[in-house]
Design a protein around this motif. Structure first.
Motif, PDB file in Angstrom:
ATOM      1  N   HIS A  17       2.635  12.644 -11.904  1.00  0.00           N
ATOM      2  CA  HIS A  17       1.459  11.778 -11.840  1.00  0.00           C
ATOM      3  C   HIS A  17       1.761  10.478 -11.098  1.00  0.00           C
ATOM      4  O   HIS A  17       2.871  10.237 -10.632  1.00  0.00           O
ATOM      5  CB  HIS A  17       0.961  11.490 -13.259  1.00  0.00           C
ATOM      6  CG  HIS A  17       0.544  12.718 -13.986  1.00  0.00           C
ATOM      7  ND1 HIS A  17      -0.627  13.366 -13.715  1.00  0.00           N
ATOM      8  CD2 HIS A  17       1.164  13.422 -14.977  1.00  0.00           C
ATOM      9  CE1 HIS A  17      -0.747  14.421 -14.504  1.00  0.00           C
ATOM     10  NE2 HIS A  17       0.335  14.488 -15.280  1.00  0.00           N
ATOM     11  N   TYR A  18       0.717   9.631 -11.038  1.00  0.00           N
ATOM     12  CA  TYR A  18       0.845   8.320 -10.432  1.00  0.00           C
ATOM     13  C   TYR A  18       1.443   7.336 -11.442  1.00  0.00           C
ATOM     14  O   TYR A  18       1.208   7.447 -12.650  1.00  0.00           O
ATOM     15  CB  TYR A  18      -0.518   7.790  -9.981  1.00  0.00           C
ATOM     16  CG  TYR A  18      -1.283   8.726  -9.093  1.00  0.00           C
ATOM     17  CD1 TYR A  18      -0.652   9.491  -8.123  1.00  0.00           C
ATOM     18  CD2 TYR A  18      -2.671   8.840  -9.220  1.00  0.00           C
ATOM     19  CE1 TYR A  18      -1.365  10.343  -7.305  1.00  0.00           C
ATOM     20  CE2 TYR A  18      -3.406   9.691  -8.396  1.00  0.00           C
ATOM     21  CZ  TYR A  18      -2.741  10.445  -7.451  1.00  0.00           C
ATOM     22  OH  TYR A  18      -3.450  11.287  -6.647  1.00  0.00           O
ATOM     23  N   TYR A  21      -2.790   3.856 -11.804  1.00  0.00           N
ATOM     24  CA  TYR A  21      -4.005   4.305 -11.133  1.00  0.00           C
ATOM     25  C   TYR A  21      -5.157   3.422 -11.605  1.00  0.00           C
ATOM     26  O   TYR A  21      -5.395   3.266 -12.806  1.00  0.00           O
ATOM     27  CB  TYR A  21      -4.306   5.760 -11.463  1.00  0.00           C
ATOM     28  CG  TYR A  21      -5.548   6.301 -10.793  1.00  0.00           C
ATOM     29  CD1 TYR A  21      -5.515   6.719  -9.466  1.00  0.00           C
ATOM     30  CD2 TYR A  21      -6.754   6.393 -11.490  1.00  0.00           C
ATOM     31  CE1 TYR A  21      -6.646   7.216  -8.851  1.00  0.00           C
ATOM     32  CE2 TYR A  21      -7.899   6.890 -10.884  1.00  0.00           C
ATOM     33  CZ  TYR A  21      -7.835   7.294  -9.558  1.00  0.00           C
ATOM     34  OH  TYR A  21      -8.955   7.778  -8.945  1.00  0.00           O
ATOM     35  N   GLN A  23      -9.365   2.564 -10.785  1.00  0.00           N
ATOM     36  CA  GLN A  23     -10.562   3.031 -10.076  1.00  0.00           C
ATOM     37  C   GLN A  23     -11.778   2.231 -10.517  1.00  0.00           C
ATOM     38  O   GLN A  23     -11.988   1.970 -11.707  1.00  0.00           O
ATOM     39  CB  GLN A  23     -10.804   4.516 -10.352  1.00  0.00           C
ATOM     40  CG  GLN A  23     -11.971   5.099  -9.568  1.00  0.00           C
ATOM     41  CD  GLN A  23     -12.124   6.588  -9.794  1.00  0.00           C
ATOM     42  OE1 GLN A  23     -11.897   7.074 -10.906  1.00  0.00           O
ATOM     43  NE2 GLN A  23     -12.506   7.322  -8.757  1.00  0.00           N
ATOM     44  N   MET A  42       1.574   3.730  -6.988  1.00  0.00           N
ATOM     45  CA  MET A  42       0.257   3.324  -7.501  1.00  0.00           C
ATOM     46  C   MET A  42      -0.828   3.737  -6.538  1.00  0.00           C
ATOM     47  O   MET A  42      -0.602   3.860  -5.327  1.00  0.00           O
ATOM     48  CB  MET A  42       0.198   1.823  -7.766  1.00  0.00           C
ATOM     49  CG  MET A  42       0.322   0.935  -6.541  1.00  0.00           C
ATOM     50  SD  MET A  42       0.113  -0.828  -6.922  1.00  0.00           S
ATOM     51  CE  MET A  42       1.578  -1.155  -7.895  1.00  0.00           C
ATOM     52  N   VAL A  43      -2.041   3.960  -7.093  1.00  0.00           N
ATOM     53  CA  VAL A  43      -3.218   4.319  -6.310  1.00  0.00           C
ATOM     54  C   VAL A  43      -4.366   3.429  -6.758  1.00  0.00           C
ATOM     55  O   VAL A  43      -4.684   3.358  -7.951  1.00  0.00           O
ATOM     56  CB  VAL A  43      -3.595   5.802  -6.494  1.00  0.00           C
ATOM     57  CG1 VAL A  43      -4.881   6.114  -5.729  1.00  0.00           C
ATOM     58  CG2 VAL A  43      -2.463   6.714  -6.033  1.00  0.00           C
ATOM     59  N   MET A  44      -4.994   2.729  -5.787  1.00  0.00           N
ATOM     60  CA  MET A  44      -6.152   1.878  -6.047  1.00  0.00           C
ATOM     61  C   MET A  44      -7.365   2.495  -5.368  1.00  0.00           C
ATOM     62  O   MET A  44      -7.412   2.583  -4.143  1.00  0.00           O
ATOM     63  CB  MET A  44      -5.923   0.465  -5.506  1.00  0.00           C
ATOM     64  CG  MET A  44      -4.643  -0.210  -5.993  1.00  0.00           C
ATOM     65  SD  MET A  44      -4.686  -0.702  -7.719  1.00  0.00           S
ATOM     66  CE  MET A  44      -3.581   0.525  -8.446  1.00  0.00           C
ATOM     67  N   ASP A  45      -8.392   2.916  -6.152  1.00  0.00           N
ATOM     68  CA  ASP A  45      -9.450   3.765  -5.596  1.00  0.00           C
ATOM     69  C   ASP A  45     -10.766   3.627  -6.363  1.00  0.00           C
ATOM     70  O   ASP A  45     -10.932   4.253  -7.411  1.00  0.00           O
ATOM     71  CB  ASP A  45      -8.986   5.217  -5.652  1.00  0.00           C
ATOM     72  CG  ASP A  45     -10.054   6.203  -5.240  1.00  0.00           C
ATOM     73  OD1 ASP A  45     -10.924   5.838  -4.423  1.00  0.00           O
ATOM     74  OD2 ASP A  45     -10.038   7.333  -5.742  1.00  0.00           O
ATOM     75  N   ASN A  47     -11.471  -0.653  -5.407  1.00  0.00           N
ATOM     76  CA  ASN A  47     -11.480  -1.858  -6.230  1.00  0.00           C
ATOM     77  C   ASN A  47     -11.883  -3.058  -5.383  1.00  0.00           C
ATOM     78  O   ASN A  47     -11.572  -3.127  -4.201  1.00  0.00           O
ATOM     79  CB  ASN A  47     -10.096  -2.115  -6.833  1.00  0.00           C
ATOM     80  CG  ASN A  47      -9.683  -1.049  -7.836  1.00  0.00           C
ATOM     81  OD1 ASN A  47      -9.983  -1.139  -9.016  1.00  0.00           O
ATOM     82  ND2 ASN A  47      -8.997  -0.018  -7.361  1.00  0.00           N
ATOM     83  N   THR A  66      -0.961   3.499  -2.448  1.00  0.00           N
ATOM     84  CA  THR A  66      -2.098   4.044  -1.717  1.00  0.00           C
ATOM     85  C   THR A  66      -3.343   3.245  -2.077  1.00  0.00           C
ATOM     86  O   THR A  66      -3.619   3.013  -3.264  1.00  0.00           O
ATOM     87  CB  THR A  66      -2.316   5.527  -2.058  1.00  0.00           C
ATOM     88  OG1 THR A  66      -1.140   6.269  -1.701  1.00  0.00           O
ATOM     89  CG2 THR A  66      -3.505   6.092  -1.300  1.00  0.00           C
TER      90      THR A  66
END
Length: 326
Positions: A17-18, A21, A23, A42-45, A47, A66
């Motif tokens: 996993h991340y 995360y 969102q 990390m994933v920012m999706d 913000n 990402t």
């Protein structure tokens, strides 16, 4: 989300996993975290109003960070330790923007020095629209040409004072900054040394002339100390490098000033003398600069001129008489 350690099982499996995360958030801060042993750091999706700062990421299966559709953002002083554990065919990036357009942000002071793999892109913004983004004081060492890449849909992108280092004999022969509309003070590396507008490109074969250390896979920040007096002291992320190495702001070596040229004192031509009331010819010029040059003409007859002109300039800085010209 502050000052935490985030990791998956430390079992050499990086397909999970991340690390973090987020969102559909507004005004969030992710800072001071240690993230490791995960698929993606990390994933920012998406913000709005996002700060990602002072995080250390290492041992990831794929991207370090990402970002998808972020606005009003600050990505500052993050580091990736350079260790990747990719699956076959994985596409590796330190900082990757993708998917949905992003705008109005700053990417500053981030550091990536490749350790295990050289085929890692540094800061990558491509394929979708990006607007009004500043990229500055980042340090990227990779074997890829796309060290910092902005795609053709980027507008109002400024890149300044970044250091981009190519690791020789790995993937590509150059690592560059590509696509910014405005760029200055950047140091990039390729197969020649040349000034490129307000930026400098350094030949990878001449690294020893510009850097104190050995530029190779697994290099350290200390290897990037500039050689005193070289052009590496004038370009790149010098402030960020000095801050990380010495905790101080970078101060370049002073440039020696040339010896002053002493101009010879002007000479005053000798004034003609007047004897027996004989005035000089009309073409002669009499200069009176000191008391020794004063001319006294005794009373008497003077030559008869049809026309004559007397031009003079009189400056009395320290007069001791009432008359200057009699």
């Amino acid at each position: 989300f502050l000052n935490s350690e985030v990791n998956g099982p430390v079992d050499n499996d990086y397909t999970g996993h991340y690390g973090i995360y987020a969102q559909d958030n507004t005004d969030i801060v992710i800072s001071g975290n240690y993230i490791h042993d995960v698929k993606v750091g990390m994933v920012m999706d998406p913000n709005q109003g996002l700060e990602v700062s002072e995080n250390y990421i290492d041992h990831t299966g794929s991207d370090g960070m990402t970002f998808i559709g972020v606005t009003d953002f600050l990505i500052e002083n993050n580091q990736h330790g350079g260790n990747f554990h990719p699956q076959p065919g994985a596409h590796l990036d330190f900082i990757q923007f993708q998917g949905t357009p992003s705008s109005d942000g700053v990417i500053r002071g981030n550091v990536f020095l490749a350790e295990s793999h050289a085929n890692v892109q540094g800061i990558f913004l491509a394929d979708v629209a990006f607007d009004n983004i500043l990229i500055e004081q980042n340090i990227i060492a990779t074997g890829m040409i796309n060290a910092i890449k902005v795609g053709t849909y980027g507008t109002n992108i400024t890149a300044r004072d970044n250091t981009v280092i190519n690791i020789p004999d790995t993937v590509h022969s150059a690592s560059k900054l590509i696509g910014a509309q405005t760029s200055s003070g950047n140091l990039v590396t390729s197969t020649t040394t040349e000034q490129q507008g307000s930026n400098i490109q350094i030949d990878t074969d001449d690294y020893a002339r510009y850097f104190q250390g050995d530029i190779k896979l697994g290099l350290t920040l200390d290897d990037l100390r500039p050689v005193a007096g070289s052009i590496a002291e004038d370009f790149g992320a010098l402030s960020r490098l000095a801050e990380l190495l010495d905790g101080v702001q970078f101060v370049p070596a002073p440039v020696p000033e040339p010896e002053p040229t002493i101009e010879p004192m002007p000479t005053t031509p000798e004034s003609p003398s007047i004897e027996n009331n004989e005035l000089p010819a009309q073409s002669d010029i009499i200069k009176i600069t000191t008391s020794a040059d004063v001319i006294e003409v005794a009373p008497g007859s003077v030559p008869d001129f049809e026309a004559a002109a007397v031009n003079f300039t009189f400056t009395a800085d320290n007069p001791d008489r009432m008359q200057g010209l009699v």
